[in-house]
Design an enzyme around this catalytic site. Structure first.
Site, PDB file in Angstrom:
ATOM      1  N   PRO A  47       0.821  -1.216   0.000  1.00  0.00           N
ATOM      2  CA  PRO A  47       0.000   0.000   0.000  1.00  0.00           C
ATOM      3  C   PRO A  47       0.855   1.266   0.000  1.00  0.00           C
ATOM      4  O   PRO A  47       0.491   2.269  -0.615  1.00  0.00           O
ATOM      5  CB  PRO A  47      -0.828  -0.116   1.281  1.00  0.00           C
ATOM      6  CG  PRO A  47      -0.213  -1.212   2.090  1.00  0.00           C
ATOM      7  CD  PRO A  47       0.606  -2.051   1.198  1.00  0.00           C
ATOM      8  N   ASP A 253      64.762 -13.894   4.411  1.00  0.00           N
ATOM      9  CA  ASP A 253      65.887 -13.690   5.319  1.00  0.00           C
ATOM     10  C   ASP A 253      65.415 -13.578   6.755  1.00  0.00           C
ATOM     11  O   ASP A 253      64.249 -13.707   7.067  1.00  0.00           O
ATOM     12  CB  ASP A 253      66.777 -12.523   4.868  1.00  0.00           C
ATOM     13  CG  ASP A 253      65.993 -11.337   4.417  1.00  0.00           C
ATOM     14  OD1 ASP A 253      65.162 -10.880   5.207  1.00  0.00           O
ATOM     15  OD2 ASP A 253      66.214 -10.889   3.267  1.00  0.00           O
ATOM     16  N   LYS A 275      71.400 -13.078   6.301  1.00  0.00           N
ATOM     17  CA  LYS A 275      71.371 -11.628   6.378  1.00  0.00           C
ATOM     18  C   LYS A 275      71.439 -11.129   7.812  1.00  0.00           C
ATOM     19  O   LYS A 275      71.080 -10.014   8.085  1.00  0.00           O
ATOM     20  CB  LYS A 275      70.111 -11.050   5.732  1.00  0.00           C
ATOM     21  CG  LYS A 275      70.181 -10.951   4.221  1.00  0.00           C
ATOM     22  CD  LYS A 275      71.136  -9.868   3.828  1.00  0.00           C
ATOM     23  CE  LYS A 275      71.313  -9.767   2.336  1.00  0.00           C
ATOM     24  NZ  LYS A 275      70.103  -9.441   1.650  1.00  0.00           N
ATOM     25  N   ILE A 311      63.831  -0.064   0.894  1.00  0.00           N
ATOM     26  CA  ILE A 311      64.422   0.763   1.946  1.00  0.00           C
ATOM     27  C   ILE A 311      65.452  -0.086   2.688  1.00  0.00           C
ATOM     28  O   ILE A 311      65.096  -1.043   3.382  1.00  0.00           O
ATOM     29  CB  ILE A 311      63.341   1.313   2.897  1.00  0.00           C
ATOM     30  CG1 ILE A 311      62.424   2.240   2.104  1.00  0.00           C
ATOM     31  CG2 ILE A 311      63.981   2.053   4.076  1.00  0.00           C
ATOM     32  CD1 ILE A 311      61.318   2.870   2.893  1.00  0.00           C
ATOM     33  N   ALA A 337      60.306  -0.566   8.611  1.00  0.00           N
ATOM     34  CA  ALA A 337      60.459  -0.621  10.070  1.00  0.00           C
ATOM     35  C   ALA A 337      60.175   0.739  10.713  1.00  0.00           C
ATOM     36  O   ALA A 337      59.553   0.813  11.778  1.00  0.00           O
ATOM     37  CB  ALA A 337      61.866  -1.090  10.423  1.00  0.00           C
ATOM     38  N   MET A 388      69.621  -0.387  11.520  1.00  0.00           N
ATOM     39  CA  MET A 388      70.861  -1.151  11.737  1.00  0.00           C
ATOM     40  C   MET A 388      71.821  -0.407  12.661  1.00  0.00           C
ATOM     41  O   MET A 388      73.027  -0.404  12.426  1.00  0.00           O
ATOM     42  CB  MET A 388      71.562  -1.436  10.387  1.00  0.00           C
ATOM     43  CG  MET A 388      70.721  -2.274   9.450  1.00  0.00           C
ATOM     44  SD  MET A 388      71.381  -2.406   7.796  1.00  0.00           S
ATOM     45  CE  MET A 388      70.764  -0.911   7.023  1.00  0.00           C
TER      46      MET A 388
HETATM   47  N1  SAH Z   1      63.962  -3.222   4.404  1.00  0.00           N
HETATM   48  C1  SAH Z   1      63.812  -3.128   5.828  1.00  0.00           C
HETATM   49  C2  SAH Z   1      65.063  -2.696   6.505  1.00  0.00           C
HETATM   50  C3  SAH Z   1      66.196  -3.646   6.368  1.00  0.00           C
HETATM   51  S1  SAH Z   1      67.621  -3.134   7.234  1.00  0.00           S
HETATM   52  C4  SAH Z   1      62.672  -2.161   6.144  1.00  0.00           C
HETATM   53  O1  SAH Z   1      62.163  -1.460   5.266  1.00  0.00           O
HETATM   54  O2  SAH Z   1      62.263  -2.125   7.312  1.00  0.00           O
HETATM   55  C5  SAH Z   1      67.439  -3.982   8.756  1.00  0.00           C
HETATM   56  C6  SAH Z   1      67.107  -3.021   9.870  1.00  0.00           C
HETATM   57  O3  SAH Z   1      65.722  -2.722   9.840  1.00  0.00           O
HETATM   58  C7  SAH Z   1      67.344  -3.580  11.248  1.00  0.00           C
HETATM   59  O4  SAH Z   1      68.681  -3.494  11.613  1.00  0.00           O
HETATM   60  C8  SAH Z   1      66.484  -2.651  12.071  1.00  0.00           C
HETATM   61  O5  SAH Z   1      67.098  -1.415  12.247  1.00  0.00           O
HETATM   62  C9  SAH Z   1      65.311  -2.417  11.146  1.00  0.00           C
HETATM   63  N2  SAH Z   1      64.169  -3.298  11.484  1.00  0.00           N
HETATM   64  C10 SAH Z   1      63.550  -4.155  10.652  1.00  0.00           C
HETATM   65  N3  SAH Z   1      62.515  -4.731  11.276  1.00  0.00           N
HETATM   66  C11 SAH Z   1      62.469  -4.231  12.518  1.00  0.00           C
HETATM   67  C12 SAH Z   1      61.629  -4.450  13.644  1.00  0.00           C
HETATM   68  N4  SAH Z   1      60.607  -5.300  13.618  1.00  0.00           N
HETATM   69  N5  SAH Z   1      61.870  -3.740  14.778  1.00  0.00           N
HETATM   70  C13 SAH Z   1      62.898  -2.884  14.829  1.00  0.00           C
HETATM   71  N6  SAH Z   1      63.721  -2.647  13.806  1.00  0.00           N
HETATM   72  C14 SAH Z   1      63.517  -3.312  12.647  1.00  0.00           C
END
Ligand code: SAH
Length: 473
Positions: A47, A253, A275, A311, A337, A388
């Site tokens: 309706p 890695d 690595k 990165i 990271a 790192m």
């Molecule tokens: N491609 C990666 C970085 C590789 S170099 C990225 O984009 O994150 C490796 C470094 O990344 C480590 O020595 C540390 O400084 C950093 N990293 C990666 N994972 C991490 C995490 N879960 N916590 C803290 N630092 C991290």
């Protein structure tokens, strides 16, 4: 109809089938639209109607009786929907419909009818239907939303393409087993990816090329360079996950967390390439070569890297070799990271009041020192993120102080960021080295320097499950 009863799922052709919808509210409207989409001839009896019906009427998509339901409305209907808002009327309609053998659906009262309308994920010609048997439509809808998110819209194009080539491939590739393998390889691999990127005509030529290659036994593989993010598997992108589930071999890695690795297709061959500092299970040049070789064997190769591949990830080096060898590849970004650790530590990397720039630098020591542009790192109103940088921390802090960065500058060290083991040590340039020594931080760690670190006091939200005591904070 019992909600616990096992149901038969059926995709029915309703094209030109007569359907009756009784009711004029939003639920009736939604169901009417679904019937129209399926090609049914819908007659609506109500309706009063929701204004959405006017549009359907003027589009000629329905016929409408603006009155109460009468018994004879059921005559000749194959499908009936009772959505009047009155339980008694709905049940009466359902009873009448069933006596003439029609399929009947009752809104919000599934037990009264004999079919329910599932939630749909529509990628026509691909259609995914979800039903909770009427037990919880909300749950079905929640599930639908999840699956929606996992299945890109372009799956519709993929299904269409597969449909167009189905017969041709039947004649060109003998044996159903062989054909199935071929389709799995193409839809889950190169052709599928090209379609999902919206390059339809290229996908056709890729598929045609794949048929030729298959016939002459020269299948060429490809490589996916995928960012696995910082650890929490929830931070993977949809594309990363999709590719992870369609590969033959994976090179990963140390930074790739077990939780992420467990999402890779179970029967893919896993190759660890190390690595860790000073533990290069496989030298970089060998990795580069292996990727090429595996792809040449026709494999779909996943190169899974922690964070983002571009990165500090040497992603560039790895694909350079692929490009030189004419091997197809794609790169999938991951959460780096810095982004992951900053979010999960409650430290915004930029902030209108404290930081207008953010620098990502590597603190990797070469011959006991780090070669960085120290003057650029000590500027005010910016954030510096050091990858790192754990081993080199005393050296880095010393250099920053030497270049006039105030000793009171806030600094955070995030260890195993985004995982259930995340640990954050906060301090200033003056005391961070002692504090880190006194804690038991484990690699990987990321260092964040700048006034934004102070915001953690207010913004920290992430409570990791099994971190050791969150030391100095
Ligand atoms: N491609 C990666 C970085 C590789 S170099 C990225 O984009 O994150 C490796 C470094 O990344 C480590 O020595 C540390 O400084 C950093 N990293 C990666 N994972 C991490 C995490 N879960 N916590 C803290 N630092 C991290």
């Amino acid at each position: 109809m019992d909600t616990n009863q096992h149901r038969f799922a059926m995709f029915v052709d309703l094209h030109d089938v007569r359907a009756l919808v009784v009711g004029g509210g939003p639920v009736a409207l939604r169901k009417t639209r679904r019937l129209i989409d399926a090609g049914a001839n819908v007659n609506v009896v109500a309706p009063l109607q929701h204004e959405g019906f006017n549009q359907l009427l003027s589009d000629g998509a329905i016929t409408l009786q603006a009155r109460e339901f009468i018994e004879s409305d059921i005559q000749g209907m194959a499908v009936v929907v009772a959505a009047t808002g009155s339980l008694t009327i709905n049940r009466n309609i359902a009873r009448l419909a069933q006596t003439v053998g029609a399929h009947v659906n009752v809104a919000n009262d599934p037990a009264a009818g004999n079919f329910i309308m599932p939630s749909l994920i529509d990628r026509t010609p691909l259609l995914i239907a979800i039903s909770s048997g009427g037990a919880s439509p909300v749950l079905s809808r929640l599930l639908t939303a999840r699956i929606e998110a996992f299945i890109p819209q372009r799956f519709a194009d993929l299904a269409t393409l597969a449909g167009q080539y189905r017969d041709q491939i039947k004649t060109q590739i003998a044996g159903w087993r062989e054909r199935r393998r071929f389709w799995e390889h193409q839809l889950g691999g190169r052709v599928g990816e090209i379609v999902l990127q919206g390059r339809q005509s290229e996908a056709r030529s890729a598929l045609e090329q794949a048929i030729e290659q298959h016939q002459s036994n020269q299948v060429q593989g490809e490589v996916y360079l995928v960012g696995a993010g910082p650890g929490d598997p929830d931070l993977l992108s949809f594309r990363a996950l999709r590719l992870m589930q369609h590969v033959d071999v994976v090179f990963y890695d140390r930074l790739v967390s077990d939780a992420v690795l467990s999402l890779v297709k179970p029967d893919a061959t896993r190759i660890y390439v190390g690595k860790q500092r000073s533990d290069h299970a496989m030298p970089q040049t060998t990795i580069n070569q292996q990727l090429v070789e595996q792809a040449k064997l026709g494999k779909r190769v996943l190169r899974l890297k922690g964070g983002d591949p571009f990165i500090f990830g040497r992603g560039g080096e790895e694909i350079e070799q692929l490009a030189e060898n004419g091997i197809a590849f794609q790169v999938v970004p991951g959460i780096t990271a810095a982004a992951g650790c900053a979010s999960y530590a409650g430290i915004p990397l930029t902030h209108r009041d404290y930081s207008q720039a953010c620098l990502f630098v590597t603190g990797h020591l070469k011959d006991g020192s780090v070669d960085l542009n120290w003057a650029s790192l000590t500027q005010p109103q910016q954030t510096v993120v050091i990858y790192m940088g754990l081993v080199g921390l005393p050296h880095i802090v010393g250099k920053l102080i030497e270049h006039k960065m105030p000793g009171s500058t806030p600094i955070a060290l995030v260890s195993q960021g985004t995982t259930q083991q995340q640990n954050v040590v906060i301090g200033t340039l003056d005391n961070i080295v002692d504090r880190v020594e006194a804690s038991s931080v484990k690699a990987p760690t990321l260092t964040i320097i700048g006034d934004v670190v102070n915001l953690r006091k207010k913004l920290n939200w992430f409570e990791p499950g099994d971190s050791d005591i969150n030391l100095v904070d």
